[in-house]
Structures are given as structure tokens and as C-alpha cells.
Scaffold this motif. Structure first.
Motif, short mmCIF file in Angstrom:
data_model
loop_
_atom_site.label_atom_id
_atom_site.label_comp_id
_atom_site.label_asym_id
_atom_site.label_seq_id
_atom_site.Cartn_x
_atom_site.Cartn_y
_atom_site.Cartn_z
N SER A 174 36.97 -37.03 22.34
CA SER A 174 36.64 -35.91 23.24
C SER A 174 36.25 -36.35 24.64
O SER A 174 35.71 -35.55 25.41
CB SER A 174 35.50 -35.08 22.64
OG SER A 174 35.89 -34.49 21.41
N VAL A 175 36.51 -37.61 25.00
CA VAL A 175 36.24 -38.03 26.38
C VAL A 175 37.11 -37.19 27.32
O VAL A 175 38.34 -37.19 27.19
CB VAL A 175 36.55 -39.53 26.58
CG1 VAL A 175 36.42 -39.90 28.05
CG2 VAL A 175 35.64 -40.38 25.73
N PRO A 176 36.53 -36.46 28.24
CA PRO A 176 37.33 -35.59 29.11
C PRO A 176 38.27 -36.37 30.01
O PRO A 176 37.98 -37.50 30.41
CB PRO A 176 36.28 -34.83 29.94
CG PRO A 176 35.01 -34.98 29.19
CD PRO A 176 35.08 -36.31 28.51
N ARG A 228 30.12 -25.35 12.05
CA ARG A 228 29.52 -26.09 13.17
C ARG A 228 28.66 -27.23 12.65
O ARG A 228 27.43 -27.13 12.62
CB ARG A 228 28.71 -25.15 14.05
CG ARG A 228 28.52 -25.72 15.45
CD ARG A 228 27.76 -24.75 16.33
NE ARG A 228 27.70 -25.25 17.69
CZ ARG A 228 26.73 -24.97 18.54
NH1 ARG A 228 25.73 -24.19 18.19
NH2 ARG A 228 26.75 -25.46 19.76
N PRO A 229 29.27 -28.34 12.26
CA PRO A 229 28.50 -29.48 11.76
C PRO A 229 27.66 -30.11 12.86
O PRO A 229 28.03 -30.09 14.04
CB PRO A 229 29.58 -30.44 11.26
CG PRO A 229 30.80 -30.08 12.05
CD PRO A 229 30.72 -28.60 12.26
N LEU A 287 33.49 -29.33 16.88
CA LEU A 287 33.03 -30.72 16.96
C LEU A 287 32.16 -30.99 18.18
O LEU A 287 31.84 -32.15 18.47
CB LEU A 287 34.25 -31.66 16.99
CG LEU A 287 35.21 -31.57 15.80
CD1 LEU A 287 36.37 -32.53 15.98
CD2 LEU A 287 34.49 -31.84 14.49
N ASN A 288 31.76 -29.97 18.89
CA ASN A 288 31.05 -30.17 20.14
C ASN A 288 29.64 -30.73 19.99
O ASN A 288 29.07 -31.24 20.96
CB ASN A 288 31.01 -28.85 20.93
CG ASN A 288 32.33 -28.56 21.62
OD1 ASN A 288 32.71 -29.23 22.55
ND2 ASN A 288 33.04 -27.55 21.12
N ARG A 289 29.06 -30.64 18.81
CA ARG A 289 27.71 -31.17 18.62
C ARG A 289 27.73 -32.62 18.11
O ARG A 289 26.67 -33.21 17.90
CB ARG A 289 26.95 -30.29 17.62
CG ARG A 289 26.73 -28.86 18.10
CD ARG A 289 26.18 -28.00 16.97
NE ARG A 289 24.83 -28.38 16.57
CZ ARG A 289 24.23 -27.96 15.46
NH1 ARG A 289 24.89 -27.15 14.62
NH2 ARG A 289 23.01 -28.34 15.16
N ILE A 290 28.92 -33.17 17.92
CA ILE A 290 29.05 -34.50 17.33
C ILE A 290 28.82 -35.57 18.39
O ILE A 290 29.58 -35.67 19.36
CB ILE A 290 30.42 -34.71 16.67
CG1 ILE A 290 30.74 -33.55 15.73
CG2 ILE A 290 30.48 -36.05 15.97
CD1 ILE A 290 29.75 -33.37 14.61
N GLY A 291 27.82 -36.39 18.22
CA GLY A 291 27.57 -37.47 19.16
C GLY A 291 28.61 -38.57 19.05
O GLY A 291 29.13 -38.84 17.97
#
Length: 299
Positions: free
Chosen positions: A69-71, A5-6, A48-52
Motif C-alpha cells: 500500500s505504499v502510495p 475491518r481487521p 486493509l487500511n488499519r494494517i501496519g
């Protein structure tokens, strides 16, 4: 299975370099299905969910830089004018819950021929921005799909964004499924008019080992539109031209028989969708805003 989790993009690239077999997960709408059904058991998951920045987009003068990751829901809501074909494709993705989580990067990473975004990306003419600790590069969408669920990514690369040309003419998308929602495409078709260059582009999904363009059909239609002066006179496309285009699109398919449909049905359906999307886009082009596109004004 270890979970990485980077906290930053740089950490994610470093983790991918250290663990090339790590499977990225953001929306998780493809990966988790495979894991839950025990079709895949990766040694590492790279969250990758924490990646801004991956859920952000930038609208430039000529193109849109769409974070991986744009929904889909955001594409439908905010980018319908710039990316109409992709917005239409986004409407067909699964359910509202999945459209709020899934993004184009996941479709590209999985590289399934049935991915809903692929035909629209092919028709629009996109480039995939990928990066590793070695640097970044852009892969033209025509070169991205290399085989069944295989893509041109190197083992240490991650998808960061997709660069998509802003629509300079009408675009359409059509999909055949066994029901109206939560369905994998039996086949799909994307079509885009590009009046500024007086060309057309296509995209076919779920009717070949990879997403493909119907290049012979494009070449035929480009010539027919130019020779007939259609771009300038705005006449209705003749039935013979539409039929030949549809037949060539069907001929570009290399489908299989499976539980969702037969190969012959897929070829037939692609031909029908090709004719219909050509008709819809050309009628839009002939309309009030149609021929202004080729003069540089985007409606």
C-alpha cells in the motif's frame, strides 16, 4: 455487502481464510470504481487500511521491499534513485489525489493489462510477496499474470509486499493515452538496462490480454549488444539494431480494438516507444555515470 475491518495482518489473513471471496480494499482506486459502476458486487470487502506495515518500505543492499500500500506519490518522492522505472510509471498514474492513495498492490491485485505499474515491474524483475494462514511465498513477476484480470494468488492469499531489484543501470517508462492525466493507457512500455548481468528487460502494458515481456526482442538486443561490444565501448546503437528491437517489441503484442485505440495503432505505438526508450536509456548509459554500473557502482 459486508465490510470486514481487521486490526492486524494476522486478523486480515484469518478473515481472508474464512471468506475467500472477500475483495481486499486499501487505496480503493480500482475497486470503488467497479462498485460505483455496478461492475462488481462482492459479498465481502476486506479493508486493509488499519494494517501496519503495508505503507512502509525497506531499502536493502540489492533490492527494495515495497509494502503493498505504499502510495505512488511516496515512490516518486523517496525511491526515484532505487526504482527509477517505477517512479516514472507512478508519475503517469491518474491524478495527485489518486497517487496519494493508490499503490502497487492494488495494480497487482486487479491485474488489469492496463495497470501502470506492470511494465516497470516486469522490466525491473520483481517478485510478489503473498501470504495466507498457510504461510508465505514469493511469486516471480513473470509468473504472476495468468489471464485477463487474473493473477496467481490462491483464494486465501493476500499481497503483502513487492520485492524489486535496485536499478543497476538506466530505466525508462513511456505511456500513450488520450490525454495527459486521469487516463487509462492505450499502451505502455517499460525498459531497463541491467549492466551487471549485461542483459535488458522489457514490459508491455495494455497491448495483450496480460502485461507481457518482449522476450524475443530482449534476446535479440542482448546478443547484439554483446557481439558488438557495446557494453564496453559505449558506442551509439545503430539504427538497424534499434529498428529490429522495436519491430520485435511490436510483434510481442496481441492487442484488441477498443474505444481507446485500434490493435494496429497499439502495435505501432509500442514499437515507437521501444525504440525511444532504448535510445534514452542507452544515451544515459553512455553518459558520465553509464559504464560504472557494470562494475558494481550504482549511480
Amino acid at each position: 455487502m459486508d465490510f470486514l475491518r481487521p486490526a492486524s495482518w494476522e486478523e486480515a489473513l484469518a478473515a481472508k481464510a474464512e471468506h475467500p471471496t472477500a475483495v481486499p480494499i486499501a487505496g480503493g482506486t480500482d475497486v470503488m470504481v467497479e462498485i460505483n459502476f455496478d461492475h462488481r458486487r462482492p459479498e465481502y470487502l476486506l479493508d486493509l487500511n488499519r494494517i501496519g506495515g503495508l505503507e512502509e518500505w525497506e531499502v536493502g543492499e540489492d533490492s527494495v521491499r515495497l509494502g503493498a500500500s505504499v502510495p505512488y506519490a511516496k515512490i516518486m518522492e523517496h525511491l526515484r534513485g532505487e526504482l527509477p522505472g517505477l517512479a516514472l510509471a507512478s508519475h503517469t498514474v491518474a491524478s495527485p489525489q489518486i497517487r496519494n492513495r493508490g499503490g502497487v498492490g492494488g495494480n497487482l491485485g486487479t491485474a488489469s493489462p492496463a495497470g501502470d505499474a506492470h511494465p516497470a515491474l516486469l522490466a525491473a524483475g520483481a517478485e510478489v510477496e503473498v501470504e495466507s494462514v498457510r504461510g508465505s511465498r514469493r511469486i516471480p513477476i513473470d509468473e504472476f499474470y495468468t489471464g485477463v484480470k487474473r493473477n496467481a494468488l490462491a483464494p486465501d492469499e493476500l499481497i503483502r509486499a513487492v520485492h524489486i531489484k535496485k536499478a543497476d543501470g538506466p530505466q525508462q517508462y513511456s505511456k500513450v493515452g488520450t490525454r495527459n492525466a486521469m487516463v487509462i493507457a492505450v499502451c505502455a512500455f517499460g525498459f531497463a538496462l541491467h549492466p551487471q548481468t549485461r542483459t535488458v528487460r522489457t514490459g508491455i502494458g495494455s497491448a495483450a490480454p496480460t502485461p507481457v515481456r518482449a522476450k524475443a526482442a530482449e534476446e535479440f538486443l542482448n546478443a547484439a549488444l554483446e557481439e558488438g561490444g557495446f557494453w564496453d565501448n559505449g558506442k551509439i546503437i545503430t539504427p538497424s539494431v534499434a529498428k529490429q528491437f522495436a519491430d520485435l517489441c511490436a510483434g510481442a503484442c496481441n492487442p484488441i480494438d477498443d474505444v481507446r485505440g485500434t490493435a494496429s495503432y497499439r502495435r505501432h505505438a509500442v514499437g515507437v516507444m521501444a525504440r525511444r526508450t532504448l535510445t534514452w536509456t542507452w544515451e544515459s548509459y553512455r553518459g558520465t555515470d553509464g559504464r560504472t554500473h557494470q562494475k558494481g557502482s550504482v549511480a
